[in-house]
Design a protein around this motif. Sequence first.
Motif, PDB file in Angstrom:
ATOM      1  N   GLN A  38      -3.598  -0.079 -11.091  1.00 11.57           N
ATOM      2  CA  GLN A  38      -3.226   1.341 -11.059  1.00 11.57           C
ATOM      3  C   GLN A  38      -2.317   1.660  -9.871  1.00 11.57           C
ATOM      4  N   CYS A  73       3.476   2.148 -18.284  1.00 14.01           N
ATOM      5  CA  CYS A  73       2.044   2.429 -18.159  1.00 14.01           C
ATOM      6  C   CYS A  73       1.314   1.917 -19.384  1.00 14.01           C
ATOM      7  N   ARG A 108      -2.155   2.131 -19.407  1.00 13.88           N
ATOM      8  CA  ARG A 108      -3.504   2.646 -19.192  1.00 13.88           C
ATOM      9  C   ARG A 108      -3.620   4.069 -19.725  1.00 13.88           C
ATOM     10  N   GLN A 164      -8.413   8.796 -11.572  1.00 11.43           N
ATOM     11  CA  GLN A 164      -7.193   7.998 -11.725  1.00 11.43           C
ATOM     12  C   GLN A 164      -5.990   8.926 -11.837  1.00 11.43           C
ATOM     13  N   TYR A 216       1.693  -1.328 -15.370  1.00 14.24           N
ATOM     14  CA  TYR A 216       0.389  -1.179 -14.713  1.00 14.24           C
ATOM     15  C   TYR A 216      -0.685  -0.736 -15.688  1.00 14.24           C
ATOM     16  N   ARG A 237      -5.459  -0.754 -15.301  1.00 13.40           N
ATOM     17  CA  ARG A 237      -6.518  -0.655 -14.283  1.00 13.40           C
ATOM     18  C   ARG A 237      -6.447  -1.816 -13.292  1.00 13.40           C
TER      19      ARG A 237
END
Length: 139
Positions: free
Chosen positions: A16, A35, A37, A45, A94, A96
């Motif tokens: 992250q 991203c 996630r 987050q 990215y 986690r």
Amino acid sequence: MMDPRKITDSFTVSPQIEVEDISAIADAGYRSILCNRPDNEEIGQCGCDAIETAAKAAGLAYRAVPITSGQVSQTDLADFRAALDEMPAPILAYCRTGTRCTMLWSIAQMDHMEPAEIVAAAAEAGYDMSGLVAQMTRG
């Protein structure tokens, strides 16, 4: 704290990231942020919208292909492959921990690289994709 791990010259993964990391990402020469996630996966987050706004303000391309851990659909894979093909490199992806991004990259490379090369590139970055690649080559 950002922890970029280079998989190839054009693709790096990270756990992250935060809005505060964007200037360092741009300064490091990355041209895109990907991203993988979903928002609200974990309390506290940083959300994709905040990262996207900061990335675009820094002149970086941004795309979200959120993947729920353990639930990768064919559409998700197609969207991830499209991001790799269409976004300017180098790309920083990215999630986690970086594992999900590495897994997606590994699957996407199955038609482009030898299985041993995929496993070695991931291992060099600290991710073990040997089981995934072995499972995919059995089929």
